[in-house]
Write an enzyme that holds these catalytic residues in place. Structure first.
Site, PDB file in Angstrom:
ATOM      1  N   CYS A  22    -102.409 -60.690   5.830  1.00  0.00           N
ATOM      2  CA  CYS A  22    -102.588 -59.289   6.252  1.00  0.00           C
ATOM      3  C   CYS A  22    -104.025 -59.114   6.735  1.00  0.00           C
ATOM      4  O   CYS A  22    -104.677 -60.092   7.110  1.00  0.00           O
ATOM      5  CB  CYS A  22    -102.208 -58.324   5.130  1.00  0.00           C
ATOM      6  SG  CYS A  22    -103.215 -58.482   3.639  1.00  0.00           S
ATOM      7  N   ARG A  28    -101.204 -56.106   0.944  1.00  0.00           N
ATOM      8  CA  ARG A  28     -99.886 -56.583   1.360  1.00  0.00           C
ATOM      9  C   ARG A  28     -99.689 -58.076   1.132  1.00  0.00           C
ATOM     10  O   ARG A  28     -98.668 -58.489   0.556  1.00  0.00           O
ATOM     11  CB  ARG A  28     -99.646 -56.233   2.841  1.00  0.00           C
ATOM     12  CG  ARG A  28     -99.504 -54.739   3.090  1.00  0.00           C
ATOM     13  CD  ARG A  28     -99.604 -54.397   4.570  1.00  0.00           C
ATOM     14  NE  ARG A  28    -100.946 -54.639   5.091  1.00  0.00           N
ATOM     15  CZ  ARG A  28    -101.308 -54.526   6.354  1.00  0.00           C
ATOM     16  NH1 ARG A  28    -100.387 -54.191   7.260  1.00  0.00           N
ATOM     17  NH2 ARG A  28    -102.542 -54.736   6.723  1.00  0.00           N
ATOM     18  N   ASP A 139     -99.578 -50.494   6.414  1.00  0.00           N
ATOM     19  CA  ASP A 139    -100.803 -50.688   5.640  1.00  0.00           C
ATOM     20  C   ASP A 139    -100.922 -49.558   4.603  1.00  0.00           C
ATOM     21  O   ASP A 139    -101.025 -48.390   4.981  1.00  0.00           O
ATOM     22  CB  ASP A 139    -101.992 -50.654   6.616  1.00  0.00           C
ATOM     23  CG  ASP A 139    -103.318 -50.931   5.939  1.00  0.00           C
ATOM     24  OD1 ASP A 139    -103.369 -50.925   4.690  1.00  0.00           O
ATOM     25  OD2 ASP A 139    -104.296 -51.143   6.660  1.00  0.00           O
TER      26      ASP A 139
HETATM   27  P1  4NP Z   1    -104.263 -55.185   3.359  1.00  0.00           P
HETATM   28  O1  4NP Z   1    -104.834 -53.690   3.278  1.00  0.00           O
HETATM   29  O2  4NP Z   1    -104.521 -55.657   4.767  1.00  0.00           O
HETATM   30  O3  4NP Z   1    -102.817 -55.018   3.055  1.00  0.00           O
HETATM   31  O4  4NP Z   1    -105.006 -56.006   2.322  1.00  0.00           O
HETATM   32  C1  4NP Z   1    -106.125 -53.337   3.664  1.00  0.00           C
HETATM   33  C2  4NP Z   1    -107.186 -53.605   2.828  1.00  0.00           C
HETATM   34  C3  4NP Z   1    -108.464 -53.210   3.188  1.00  0.00           C
HETATM   35  C4  4NP Z   1    -108.663 -52.559   4.392  1.00  0.00           C
HETATM   36  C5  4NP Z   1    -107.595 -52.300   5.231  1.00  0.00           C
HETATM   37  C6  4NP Z   1    -106.325 -52.693   4.867  1.00  0.00           C
HETATM   38  N1  4NP Z   1    -109.957 -52.137   4.743  1.00  0.00           N
HETATM   39  O5  4NP Z   1    -110.104 -51.427   5.778  1.00  0.00           O
HETATM   40  O6  4NP Z   1    -110.932 -52.475   4.041  1.00  0.00           O
END
Ligand code: 4NP
Length: 181
Positions: A22, A28, A139
């Site tokens: 991800c 995710r 997300d």
């Molecule tokens: P992930 O979610 O891609 O599912 O781990 C996110 C975690 C952090 C961020 C964005 C999405 N962020 O902008 O820091």
């Protein structure tokens, strides 16, 4: 139509390696890693699969999974034990299957690929979901707890279908099976 993977024989000596990817590797993809590891353990197949996760971004490298992701997964008895790492170009060689959570992740992974063999390994995880919607896992990072529950349900449904497709490729060691060891 669910994506059909190329046949390959899976043994303990040559385990099937998959990595969930991800953006941050804290919500995710750690859920994907944890759920698939849990399913593989339940099926008694932990020696035949190597499961990992990574993020296309480096922002959260070294961090454990998000506390909401961990809390939701624990409700289903699934521990999320990963520490965030960034996806590397060499992962395209190491892993058999690279599972992107959304189309941006997919594009960013493909941008690192240099051969057709590498490109063929990259799929959207929801290509294996029986209810794929737009094939992306939303997300949950900036939203409430319900988004984390939705991620878990999508991931669980996709991983179950994916593992069912892979199980017939597992070639059990006949000697070990005969002695029950
Ligand atoms: P992930 O979610 O891609 O599912 O781990 C996110 C975690 C952090 C961020 C964005 C999405 N962020 O902008 O820091």
């Amino acid at each position: 139509m669910i994506t059909q993977l190329q046949e390959r024989i899976i043994t303990k000596e040559n385990p099937y390696q998959m990595v969930f990817v991800c953006l941050g590797n804290i919500c995710r993809s750690p859920t994907g890693e944890g759920v698939m590891q849990h399913l593989v353990n339940e099926a008694g197949l932990s020696s035949y699969f190597l499961i990992d996760s990574a993020g296309t971004a480096a922002w959260h490298v070294g961090e454990p999974a998000n506390s909401k992701s961990r809390a939701v997964a624990m409700e289903y008895g699934v521990p999320l034990l990963s520490r965030a790492r960034q996806f590397q170009a060499q992962d395209l060689d190491q892993f058999d299957l690279i599972l992107a959570m959304d189309k941006e992740n997919y594009r960013n992974i493909l941008a690192l690929a240099t051969t057709d063999a590498q490109r063929e390994k990259v799929k959207l995880m929801r290509e294996f979901d029986s209810s794929p919607d737009d094939k992306q896992v939303p997300d949950p990072y900036y939203g409430g707890i319900s988004g984390f529950h939705e991620v878990f349900r999508i991931v669980e449904r996709s991983c179950k279908a994916l593992l069912e497709q892979l199980k017939p490729m597992v070639k059990h060691d006949s000697k070990a099976a005969a002695t029950g060891s």
